[in-house]
Structures are given as structure tokens and as C-alpha cells.
Design an enzyme around this catalytic site. Structure first.
Site, PDB file in Angstrom:
ATOM      1  CB  ALA A 199     -60.692 -46.948 -21.014  1.00 24.82           C
ATOM      2  CD  GLU A 207     -50.752 -48.598 -26.361  1.00 24.03           C
ATOM      3  OE1 GLU A 207     -51.835 -48.524 -25.786  1.00 24.03           O
ATOM      4  OE2 GLU A 207     -50.359 -47.737 -27.208  1.00 24.03           O
ATOM      5  CB  THR A 223     -54.685 -42.695 -18.498  1.00 21.96           C
ATOM      6  OG1 THR A 223     -55.794 -42.871 -19.385  1.00 21.96           O
ATOM      7  CG2 THR A 223     -55.148 -42.824 -17.065  1.00 21.96           C
ATOM      8  N   GLY A 280     -53.199 -34.859 -15.498  1.00 18.75           N
ATOM      9  CA  GLY A 280     -53.101 -34.325 -14.142  1.00 18.75           C
ATOM     10  C   GLY A 280     -53.753 -35.245 -13.118  1.00 18.75           C
ATOM     11  CG  ASP A 314     -55.572 -45.551 -34.673  1.00 16.00           C
ATOM     12  OD1 ASP A 314     -55.570 -44.324 -34.889  1.00 16.00           O
ATOM     13  OD2 ASP A 314     -54.536 -46.221 -34.583  1.00 16.00           O
ATOM     14  NE  ARG A 316     -61.339 -28.850 -17.935  1.00 16.59           N
ATOM     15  CZ  ARG A 316     -60.665 -29.974 -17.878  1.00 16.59           C
ATOM     16  NH1 ARG A 316     -60.760 -30.874 -18.842  1.00 16.59           N
ATOM     17  NH2 ARG A 316     -59.886 -30.233 -16.854  1.00 16.59           N
ATOM     18  CB  ALA A 376     -61.394 -37.563 -18.605  1.00 18.92           C
TER      19      ALA A 376
HETATM   20  P1  ADP Z   1     -58.453 -43.598 -22.328  1.00 18.42           P
HETATM   21  O1  ADP Z   1     -58.271 -42.406 -21.437  1.00 18.42           O
HETATM   22  O2  ADP Z   1     -59.782 -43.637 -22.955  1.00 18.42           O
HETATM   23  O3  ADP Z   1     -58.003 -44.872 -21.702  1.00 18.42           O
HETATM   24  P2  ADP Z   1     -55.838 -43.226 -23.442  1.00 18.42           P
HETATM   25  O4  ADP Z   1     -55.416 -42.159 -24.357  1.00 18.42           O
HETATM   26  O5  ADP Z   1     -55.357 -43.147 -22.031  1.00 18.42           O
HETATM   27  O6  ADP Z   1     -57.429 -43.317 -23.523  1.00 18.42           O
HETATM   28  O7  ADP Z   1     -55.374 -44.627 -24.019  1.00 18.42           O
HETATM   29  C1  ADP Z   1     -55.633 -45.069 -25.318  1.00 18.42           C
HETATM   30  C2  ADP Z   1     -54.532 -46.044 -25.720  1.00 18.42           C
HETATM   31  O8  ADP Z   1     -54.886 -46.694 -26.932  1.00 18.42           O
HETATM   32  C3  ADP Z   1     -53.190 -45.350 -25.967  1.00 18.42           C
HETATM   33  O9  ADP Z   1     -52.189 -46.001 -25.237  1.00 18.42           O
HETATM   34  C4  ADP Z   1     -52.997 -45.497 -27.470  1.00 18.42           C
HETATM   35  O10 ADP Z   1     -51.646 -45.571 -27.851  1.00 18.42           O
HETATM   36  C5  ADP Z   1     -53.726 -46.803 -27.746  1.00 18.42           C
HETATM   37  N1  ADP Z   1     -54.110 -46.974 -29.157  1.00 18.42           N
HETATM   38  C6  ADP Z   1     -54.636 -46.036 -29.993  1.00 18.42           C
HETATM   39  N2  ADP Z   1     -54.852 -46.554 -31.220  1.00 18.42           N
HETATM   40  C7  ADP Z   1     -54.456 -47.859 -31.171  1.00 18.42           C
HETATM   41  C8  ADP Z   1     -54.409 -48.920 -32.124  1.00 18.42           C
HETATM   42  N3  ADP Z   1     -54.807 -48.758 -33.379  1.00 18.42           N
HETATM   43  N4  ADP Z   1     -53.939 -50.125 -31.715  1.00 18.42           N
HETATM   44  C9  ADP Z   1     -53.511 -50.307 -30.443  1.00 18.42           C
HETATM   45  N5  ADP Z   1     -53.501 -49.340 -29.515  1.00 18.42           N
HETATM   46  C10 ADP Z   1     -53.977 -48.129 -29.856  1.00 18.42           C
END
Ligand code: ADP
Length: 600
Positions: A158, A177, A186, A190, A368, A427, A581
Site C-alpha cells: 500500500a 520504512e 506484500t 502468495g 504501529d 477461511r 488483500a
Molecule cells: P500492506 O499490505 O498494507 O501494504 P505491508 O505489511 O505489506 O502492509 O507493509 C507495511 C510496511 O510498513 C512494512 O514494510 C512495515 O515494516 C512498515 N512499517 C510498520 N511500522 C512502521 C513504522 N513505525 N515506521 C515505518 N515503517 C513501518
């Protein structure tokens, strides 16, 4: 011959001809430039990663590790493979093997460390010198100030979709990140993408409609999702797929039914796992130079709110604190909280105690963004709606090693060899049934139809032979032999398969009411793989509207704040359909980027 094979051949030749350990001339050597400079010498070493051998070539100059080349590996693209690269860089940087494993990729990290250790062993250096914990004191710069039009928190599906879309709508973008690599859940997924597809589905004679996808999503979540958000997701899923294609992403023509998706409308990218999505976004981002900056290892901690408007983000990394100011808006895309045991226990009221249930998620999925948004006044909805899958690896909880290729051609049996559920159901229905089985584990049973050739790969880029070799899957020419190998009653397993085969023929599954069938399970070899319940997705989160604007407790928009992806709530209700998703991340990531870029 693929690159991996060439590398393997090179490694084999190096070892065979005893080249490993011999002197390779360093640049400038022999030209009389320096008589005293140490010679560069290369040594080959091998360790074990997640998926077999990792072979590295370590170049030493005297005692100094000058270079590490990974000659061969089988780690997951973008995940274990990326971790292996990061570990090699760290070892060179700190001249130490005792670096920290990349979180979520321990086996791949340890495999590289072991391979380097073996190579150093061949060099005859004192290994203890390289096992000293590195002194990692990074110069603290203090506070780093950054300004962009749009600040995105999280570089998963996202977040990266939002970054690309914001840029396409004229914004300069900063992405924060917290992990050392992009991709989030992501890239590990799968990668199934549900969309009503006028081209591919009709070519295969599959009937579908927006209305059907909408109803299945709404009803499948017990009518708890917000209709307008579901409608946006369903209607824009296919245009969003075309958006990805316009940036070079390729999808296969094949359509399948991913676990719990209820209908054959799941698309498969050509590239393995979720790498196709992430590579597509990153290719775009890299072409924009400084207009889109991605800061890794940078954890957002708080939103900056001024006069009721979100104007930036506080974050931190090794060098200090980061104050990221956003001229237009902040997009939260930090994913769910499946990896946060405390939070899921706090909110869970759907399942038995989840303390000891593992997760499919990467360790950064700690929710977070939800807590940051809540602090800034956002409303969190549906937080108790936690999705479990019946498809976790018994040791790790991960989806990898899952031998199923789609819903139609496999059954589940319990430890006695008996079927216990409609394997095409929702599921949550399947997982609840699994919890009622003795010892709460099951076997996935299928046959050659799912793996017509030895190099057919599952959704996690694994071949069945690989899985059989490492003990994750079992293979036999008869069902009786398969039953004996996995310790279930042979007569029961044979009966379960026979009754299923009759159901395939009659299209009526008396005991369980299954409706999704294709082939019988009647062609050897037969395969089995054990699976347990695992926490997969948190459906609840930040409440948004169809423009991805974040809402407060009274339903008002919080100016300057947007959210997309798993961090949001209110779309999937109590049960997300398999394959919904990823389109959620693309559709709402794209909308969030556009809304934030155009905000006044
Ligand atoms: P989505 O499928 O909604 O995109 P993902 O799990 O693929 O969710 O991605 C979420 C991303 O956000 C991950 O790479 C995660 O490490 C990052 N993330 C989570 N918490 C924080 C934070 N506090 N600061 C920066 N990045 C974060």
C-alpha cells in the site's frame, strides 16, 4: 542455463580444480605497483539457508574481507535473497561474522554467516577474530529535517502504491520504512489478486460479475464491512490491475481460486511471491531520482499535528531522530498487527487464546500506524476481527511449504485420515473446524494434477521435490503408502479420497457441501503436507472514507491524514476473502496517493 546454474557450475569448478584458496591476482598486482600490498585471495564456503545451500566466495586481502559474492542460493526473491545480500554487506562493513540476523530472515542470514565462516576456515585465518561483536556506534547526527509534499509511512504494497500515485499526481514524496528492506508482508505473500476480469475469466469460460464479487466479500465478512468501501475495492480492482500493467507488471493468463476466495477470480503475477508488485513500484521510484526518497531502517513514532491538521511525522533511525514535514499530507500504510502478540491478545474475542499461535507475517507487522493514528484522534474499527488460516507451517507458522495450488484439487484430513470440512469454505470456517480436530493439525492431500512436472512451483516459488527433500512434504505412489509415511490410518485415507472422488463426479459433496471441484485425486504420485492454524491478517484498523481520508470518532475527516492497506479497518468485516488483500493495497494505496497529492 539460468544465472544460478552458472554460479553453481562456477562454484563446483572452483572447488573441483582446487582453485578455491589459490591466489587470484588483485588489480595492480604484477604491474610493479606495490610489492608490499597483500594479495587478493578468494575462498569458497557453504552454509544452509531456508532453502538449501548458500555458496559464497570470500575475497581476502591479508586478513581483510574485501568482498563477498553469493555464488548460489535458493532463498526467496526479495526476502531471504535480499537478507543474504544485506548480511554480506554488513560482514564486509564490520569485518565480523557476528552481525545481527535480518529480522524475519534468520535462516538466510545464518546461512550466509556459516558460509563465510567456512570460507575463512579454508583461508586459515584466526576465526575468533571475526566472531567479535562489531562496535556499531554510528555517528549520531542529531535531528534530521526533511520536507516533502507527501510523507508515506511504510514501504509495503500500500505504501509504495501510494508513493507512486502521489508522484504521478505531482507530489515530491518521502517514504519511511522501519525495516532494512522494502516489501512488508506484500512481498512475502502468495500474491493472489482478485478482480473481475473481462479478458482472462471469459477466455476460460468463468462466469463472474462485480455484483457477485461484491456480495461474496460483503457476506463473507458477515456484512460487517462498509458497503461503500467494498464497492470501491471491487469496482476499482481491475482498473488498478491495469495500472500495474501500465507500469510493466505482468500477470499470467491463468485464473485460480486461492484458499478462502470462494470463486475463481484470483490472478497470479508472473514473478514469484509478491516480488512483481514491489519491483514494479521500485522500478518506477528509482526512475524518479530525488523526487521520491525511501528511507530504510527509519521507524515512524508519532504524527505531528498542528491546529488539528497532520503536518508531518516524527521518526528515528541509527543516526538520530527524523522530523519529516509534509506540505500536503501523511499517508499511513504500516500494515496490520498479526506479529504483535500483546495487541492481538488484547483485541481478540473470536478465537481461543492466541499467545502460542504463530503468524505468517513478517516481524514488522506490529500495528504501529494504528496506535499513532489513534493518538492523533483517528477511530479504530473492527479491531477484534483477526484472521487465522488453517495453512501455517507447523514449526514457523509461515505459509511457505504450503503444497496446495488452488482450492479445487486438494482435500484436508485430520490425524486419523478423515475429512472434516468443506475445503472451499471461508477461511474462518475452515480454521474453526481445524481447532476442533485432535491435536489441531491436518494434512493437505493432493496428487499429480497439482504438480504435473517436477519443476511446477507452488505460490511460494517452491518445487514439490524441494519440499519432499527437506521433509515438508511426503510423496508416494499409492495412498496406502502415503498414509503409512504420515502416520494416518490407510483405510481412512483411501475412503476419504474415494468419497471425495465420487463428489467430484456427482458435483455433490454430501458430508460437507463442498462446491468447488476440478479433478479427482487419482493420479500418482500422491503428496501430503502438514498444516496448523496461523495468524494471518488483522481486518480491523483505521477508519477511512472512499478517498482514503482518515476519520475521527465523530466521523469527521482529520485534515492531512490518509491511510491505506491492512492498517485500515471496515472493508473485510469479520473474514477477509483470500485474494482480496492485495487489490486492497493497490486500490486504496493509489487513491491515498492521489488524495494526499491533491490536498490543499
Ligand atoms: P500492506 O499490505 O498494507 O501494504 P505491508 O505489511 O505489506 O502492509 O507493509 C507495511 C510496511 O510498513 C512494512 O514494510 C512495515 O515494516 C512498515 N512499517 C510498520 N511500522 C512502521 C513504522 N513505525 N515506521 C515505518 N515503517 C513501518
Amino acid at each position: 542455463m539460468g544465472r544460478k546454474h552458472i554460479s553453481l557450475l562456477l562454484a563446483v569448478l572452483l572447488v573441483f580444480f582446487g582453485i578455491a584458496g589459490q591466489v587470484l591476482k588483485a588489480e595492480g598486482q604484477g604491474a610493479g605497483l606495490s610489492r608490499t600490498a597483500p594479495e587478493a585471495v578468494a575462498y569458497v564456503g557453504e552454509g544452509r539457508g531456508c532453502y538449501g545451500a548458500i555458496i559464497v566466495e570470500v575475497t581476502l586481502e591479508g586478513n581483510k574481507i574485501k568482498d563477498i559474492r553469493i555464488l548460489q542460493h535458493n532463498e526467496s526473491p526479495g526476502v531471504g535473497a535480499e537478507a543474504a545480500k544485506l548480511i554480506a554487506e554488513e560482514i564486509i562493513k564490520y569485518q565480523s561474522i557476528a552481525v545481527d540476523a535480518v529480522s524475519g530472515c534468520t535462516k538466510s542470514s545464518n546461512g550466509v554467516m556459516a558460509a563465510v565462516e567456512q570460507a575463512l576456515g579454508k583461508a586459515g585465518v584466526n576465526i575468533d577474530d571475526y566472531w567479535k561483536k562489531p562496535d556499531k556506534i554510528t555517528a549520531r547526527i542529531g535531528n534530521i529535517e526533511k520536507t516533502a509534499d507527501v510523507v508515506v509511512i511504510g514501504a509495503g504494497g500500500a505504501g509504495l502504491a501510494a508513493a507512486v500515485s502521489a508522484h504521478q499526481n505531482g507530489a515530491r514524496v518521502l517514504v519511511l520504512e522501519k525495516m532494512p528492506m522494502v516489501g512488508g508482508n506484500t512481498i512475502r505473500s502468495g500474491a493472489a489478486y482478485n478482480a473481475v476480469d473481462p479478458k482472462r475469466q471469459s477466455a476460460l469460460g468463468i462466469e463472474d460479475s462485480i455484483e457477485k464479487h461484491y456480495i461474496q466479500t460483503y457476506e463473507g465478512g458477515d456484512r460487517l464491512g462498509k458497503p461503500e468501501l467494498i464497492r470501491t475495492l471491487i469496482e476499482k480492482a481491475y482498473p488498478a490491475l491495469e495500472w500495474l500493467e501500465s507500469m510493466g507488471m505482468k500477470f499470467k493468463d491463468e485464473i485460480f481460486t486461492v484458499l478462502g476466495s470462494l470463486w475463481p477470480r484470483s490472478h497470479k503475477p508472473e514473478k514469484p511471491l509478491g516480488t512483481g508488485y514491489i519491483e514494479t513500484y521500485m522500478n518506477y521510484i528509482e526512475q524518479q531520482g530525488s523526487e521520491i526518497e525511501v528511507m530504510l531502517n527509519t521507524r515512524a513514532t508519532e504524527l505531528i499535528v498542528e491546529n488539528g491538521r497532520v503536518v508531518g511525522v516524527e521518526a528515528e533511525n541509527e543516526e538520530g531522530t527524523v522530523t519529516a514535514k509534509a506540505n500536503n499530507g501523511v499517508i499511513i500504510a504500516t500494515g496490520g498487527f498479526s506479529a504483535n502478540v500483546m495487541a492481538r491478545n488484547h483485541y481478540n474475542n473470536m478465537w481461543p487464546d492466541l499467545t502460542n499461535i504463530k503468524t505468517t507475517n513478517h516481524p514488522g507487522a506490529t500495528g504501529d500506524g494504528m496506535w499513532m493514528a489513534e493518538k492523533a484522534g483517528a477511530r479504530l474499527i473492527g479491531m477484534e476481527q483477526i484472521q487465522l488460516l488453517p495453512m501455517g507451517d507447523p514449526e514457523t507458522g509461515s505459509l511457505s511449504g504450503n503444497i496446495e495450488q488452488g482450492v479445487e484439487n486438494r482435500i484436508f484430513v485430520n490425524k486419523y485420515g478423515n475429512r472434516f470440512v468443506d475445503e472451499g469454505a471461508r477461511r474462518d470456517v475452515m480454521t474453526k473446524a481445524l481447532f476442533q480436530q485432535p491435536d489441531c493439525y491436518m494434512w493437505v492431500i493432493l496428487d499429480k494434477h497439482s504438480y504435473p512436472t517436477p519443476d511446477t512451483r507452488n505460490n511460494f516459488n517452491e518445487t514439490i521435490e524441494q519440499l519432499v527433500e527437506d521433509g515438508t512434504a511426503f510423496k508416494a505412489d499409492t495412498l496406502e503408502d502415503l498414509a503409512r509415511q504420515i502416520g494416518v490410518d490407510p483405510a481412512n485415507l483411501v475412503r476419504s479420497v474415494e468419497t471425495f472422488n465420487m463428489a467430484v463426479e456427482k458435483k455433490i459433496d454430501d458430508p460437507f457441501g463442498r462446491t468447488l471441484f476440478e479433478d479427482k485425486i487419482d493420479t500418482p504420485p500422491f503428496y501430503a503436507g502438514a498444516r496448523v492454524a496461523t495468524v494471518h491478517h488483522t481486518m480491523g484498523g483505521i477508519e477511512i472514507n472512499t478517498k482514503a481520508q482518515v476519520l475521527d470518532n465523530s466521523g469527521n475527516i482529520i485534515p492531512g491524514l490518509y491511510a491505506a492497506g491492512e492498517v485500515t479497518g471496515g472493508i473485510h468485516g469479520s473474514n477477509r476473502l483470500g485474494g482480496n488483500a492485495i487489490p486492497d493495497t493497490v486500490v486504496f494505496g493509489k487513491i491515498a496517493g492521489e488524495s494526499a497529492a491533491k490536498a490543499e
